[in-house]
Design an enzyme around this catalytic site. Sequence first.
Site, PDB file in Angstrom:
ATOM      1  N   ASP A  87       0.820  -1.212   0.000  1.00 40.81           N
ATOM      2  CA  ASP A  87       0.000   0.000   0.000  1.00 40.81           C
ATOM      3  C   ASP A  87       0.857   1.266   0.000  1.00 40.81           C
ATOM      4  OD1 ASP A  87      -2.242  -1.556  -0.088  1.00 40.81           O
ATOM      5  OD2 ASP A  87      -2.874  -1.204   1.973  1.00 40.81           O
ATOM      6  N   ALA A 102      -5.797   2.573   8.337  1.00 41.92           N
ATOM      7  CA  ALA A 102      -4.352   2.750   8.550  1.00 41.92           C
ATOM      8  C   ALA A 102      -4.097   3.410   9.911  1.00 41.92           C
ATOM      9  CB  ALA A 102      -3.768   3.558   7.389  1.00 41.92           C
ATOM     10  N   TYR A 103      -3.381   4.533   9.918  1.00 47.72           N
ATOM     11  CA  TYR A 103      -2.960   5.193  11.163  1.00 47.72           C
ATOM     12  C   TYR A 103      -4.158   5.576  12.036  1.00 47.72           C
ATOM     13  CZ  TYR A 103      -0.003   8.356  14.002  1.00 47.72           C
ATOM     14  OH  TYR A 103       0.679   8.979  15.022  1.00 47.72           O
ATOM     15  N   SER A 104      -5.219   6.029  11.390  1.00 43.76           N
ATOM     16  CA  SER A 104      -6.431   6.437  12.119  1.00 43.76           C
ATOM     17  C   SER A 104      -6.970   5.282  12.971  1.00 43.76           C
ATOM     18  CB  SER A 104      -7.489   6.901  11.115  1.00 43.76           C
ATOM     19  OG  SER A 104      -8.739   7.062  11.741  1.00 43.76           O
ATOM     20  N   LYS A 154       2.616   6.222  -3.030  1.00 41.40           N
ATOM     21  CA  LYS A 154       3.633   6.998  -3.760  1.00 41.40           C
ATOM     22  C   LYS A 154       3.256   7.138  -5.228  1.00 41.40           C
ATOM     23  CE  LYS A 154       7.622   6.048  -0.851  1.00 41.40           C
ATOM     24  NZ  LYS A 154       8.437   4.900  -0.488  1.00 41.40           N
ATOM     25  N   SER A 187      -5.417   2.682  14.157  1.00 41.92           N
ATOM     26  CA  SER A 187      -4.548   2.312  15.282  1.00 41.92           C
ATOM     27  C   SER A 187      -4.685   3.297  16.445  1.00 41.92           C
ATOM     28  CB  SER A 187      -3.086   2.220  14.829  1.00 41.92           C
ATOM     29  OG  SER A 187      -2.597   3.489  14.473  1.00 41.92           O
TER      30      SER A 187
END
Length: 294
Positions: A77, A192-194, A82, A196
């Site tokens: 991902d 994703a980051y949210s 990128k 976690s």
Amino acid sequence: MEQRKLRFALFGNIYQTKKSASIQKVLSTLASYDAELLVDMEFYYFLKDNQRIDVNASGTFTDDDFDADFVISMGGDGTFLKAASRVRDKCIPILGVNMGRLGFLADISPNDIERTLEALYHDDFAIESRALIQVTTDGEPFEGFNCALNDVAILKRDTASMISIRANINGQYLNTYQADGLVISSPTGSTAYSLSNGGPIIVPGTKVFSMTAVAPHSLNVRPIVLPDSAVIELDVESRSHNFLVAIDGRSEKCKEGTKITLRRAPYDVKVVKRAEHRYFDTLREKMMWGADTR
């Protein structure tokens, strides 16, 4: 019936050195269709010099200096993100071939590439539009691409104490977050980051963004879901007088007092999905979502 000519732009992960068999499979399948192939220059020299692969490309490119019918991203991902930052507003559909574990964006395995390319040539595929979050500041502009497919994170620097983030939505005051940071996520980035940090899983295509604090000082601050038509304005105070803004993980340092504005970008990223693709299958496989491990 004569086969139509398609042009592909190829991006890849130059850190995955043990994947040459999978790469060969993709290249030979493209060659069997007599496809025109353009390769990202850095990836091209990685394949040629590091992997000793003979790449039959009609050209290489740098930055966003390319045009194609489809983009193929070979990696996970992160590689897909990128590639999306280089496609920008060209609206070229991106196909994510996963070279490692199953991904949400890169969800086609190298073993499926023959079937997937055949589907492309027969128009047997779906294209999903994914919203981007556009970041603007009243100070220095960001280097590189200023839109996030996954998320924008406002974060404290290194060992600095927590930062104070005053948030306005459409000109109305929402809250002042005392926290290590704040993650503003699209539906694509919700896993994703949210996630976690306790944010909700948002199904792609839902027209919302979420805002989730990172290690908030107050336990009664909860994630909030906003319509993606909202304009989010953030003012940050920090004892170290600067902070980080991470756009899909690419972080830039900002000076205290810089006003940051987030809104939905005027264009979307187009993601190629196989006709039989099911998001909830990926959710269960990747996240073991709902699995009872007792």
